[in-house]
Scaffold this motif. Structure first.
Motif, mmCIF file in Angstrom:
data_model
loop_
_atom_site.group_PDB
_atom_site.id
_atom_site.type_symbol
_atom_site.label_atom_id
_atom_site.label_comp_id
_atom_site.label_asym_id
_atom_site.label_seq_id
_atom_site.Cartn_x
_atom_site.Cartn_y
_atom_site.Cartn_z
ATOM 1 N N ILE A 70 0.844 -1.195 0.000
ATOM 2 C CA ILE A 70 0.000 0.000 0.000
ATOM 3 C C ILE A 70 0.885 1.253 0.000
ATOM 4 C CG2 ILE A 70 -1.550 1.395 1.440
ATOM 5 C CD1 ILE A 70 -3.188 -0.781 0.339
ATOM 6 N N GLY A 71 1.884 1.270 0.883
ATOM 7 C CA GLY A 71 2.799 2.400 0.959
ATOM 8 C C GLY A 71 3.638 2.559 -0.287
ATOM 9 N N ALA A 72 4.048 1.434 -0.879
ATOM 10 C CA ALA A 72 4.854 1.489 -2.097
ATOM 11 C C ALA A 72 4.070 2.116 -3.246
ATOM 12 C CB ALA A 72 5.313 0.082 -2.476
ATOM 13 N N LEU A 73 2.792 1.766 -3.356
ATOM 14 C CA LEU A 73 1.961 2.342 -4.408
ATOM 15 C C LEU A 73 1.786 3.845 -4.210
ATOM 16 C CD1 LEU A 73 -0.804 -0.398 -4.798
ATOM 17 C CD2 LEU A 73 0.838 0.320 -6.548
ATOM 18 N N TYR A 74 1.618 4.250 -2.967
ATOM 19 C CA TYR A 74 1.468 5.676 -2.685
ATOM 20 C C TYR A 74 2.763 6.419 -3.012
ATOM 21 C CZ TYR A 74 0.348 9.962 -0.115
ATOM 22 O OH TYR A 74 0.110 11.276 0.227
ATOM 23 N N ALA A 75 3.905 5.837 -2.643
ATOM 24 C CA ALA A 75 5.193 6.457 -2.967
ATOM 25 C C ALA A 75 5.368 6.585 -4.471
ATOM 26 C CB ALA A 75 6.328 5.628 -2.362
ATOM 27 N N ARG A 76 4.943 5.563 -5.199
ATOM 28 C CA ARG A 76 5.030 5.618 -6.667
ATOM 29 C C ARG A 76 4.161 6.735 -7.217
ATOM 30 N NH1 ARG A 76 3.524 0.285 -10.022
ATOM 31 N NH2 ARG A 76 1.405 1.091 -9.752
#
Length: 281
Positions: A70-76
């Protein structure tokens, strides 16, 4: 500048220590992914007046590793140049180690990992079994000579912008799969730091949890073998279904989050706490 993703579920005893460490790093955003928290984790994190902190809050538990994705997608979505992943239960004094992980991104590494078992020759049977599966998967994808026993399942690690863009969210949510994807996509992966597990100072878990974690990791590795051979993903090993905590992973929410980010859906706003309502870059 890079970003950090910190997943946390009921980590009121350690979350401030984890944040105190990353606040010393030259980071652009500190992305907290809080899920299923029933303690003071959210209250404590909101007490820190730092505009870099973006909190993604889900009242319900998301299951193991899903918050990381979830956090990785937001960072992307924020056009991250690279992400450091650090669990919210890590309270050890590891600032220097995290700096070295970020330096690996500077040097062009796509996946920088932590070797959490350096110099250890005697291990309990359960740990030995898990490490054997980790080693065999790394051998299967041709990375054992580079990574040894290291895996994004365990310890702080970093992903480059290229890795964030290339590895499917489900791969990040099942960490051994991200290693297989790295091999398939020709991404560079290396051990960036060595850090004993005990130096992370994550809380000791009870025996049942340790068994379920071990079963989860082994099942993840079995899925990794299937992906490496382009076969249907399975967690079956002989007559055994290695489920562990896998059934609790909320892939449905991960999929919804991914789709909502693409179209700026209100679903994202419902779960975001952004100081001063800073706009996405």
């Amino acid at each position: 500048m890079y970003d950090v993703v910190i997943p946390a579920c009921n980590e009121e005893k350690s979350i401030l220590a984890a944040l105190a460490t990353v606040l010393k790093l030259p980071l652009r955003y500190i992305i907290l992914v809080l899920n299923g928290c029933t303690d003071r984790t959210l209250e404590l994190t909101r007490s820190i007046p730092d505009s870099r902190i973006h909190t993604i809050y889900f009242a319900e538990p998301l299951g193991i590793d899903i918050p990381r994705a979830i956090g990785a997608l937001y960072a992307r979505k924020l056009n991250s140049k690279g992400v450091l992943f650090l669990d919210g239960d890590i309270s050890g004094d590891i600032l220097y180690n995290l700096e070295k992980l970020l330096s690996a991104l500077d040097q062009g590494v796509d996946m920088g990992l932590t070797n959490c078992y350096p110099y250890i020759t005697h291990r309990i049977n359960l740990v030995h079994l898990v490490l054997r599966f980790r080693a065999n998967l790394n051998k299967e994808i041709g990375l054992f000579h580079t990574l040894g026993l290291a895996t994004p399942t365990h310890g702080p690690h970093v992903l480059s912008a290229k890795a964030l863009e290339s590895i499917p969210p489900e791969g990040i949510a099942i960490p051994p799969l991200s290693l297989v994807w790295a091999s398939k996509l020709g991404l560079s992966a290396q051990v960036a730091i060595s850090l004993r597990h005990q130096d992370l100072k994550s809380p000791r878990k009870e025996r049942k949890h340790a068994r379920l974690i071990a079963e989860t990791i082994i099942g993840d590795c079995v899925m990794g073998f299937a992906l490496a051979h382009d076969e249907p993903l399975t967690r079956s090993l002989g007559k055994h279904q290695l489920l562990g905590y896998h059934p609790e992973r909320r892939f449905d929410i991960l999929k919804l989050w991914d789709e909502a980010l693409e179209i700026s859906h209100p679903f994202c706003e419902q779960h975001l706490i952004i100081p001063y309502q800073r706009e996405m870059d």
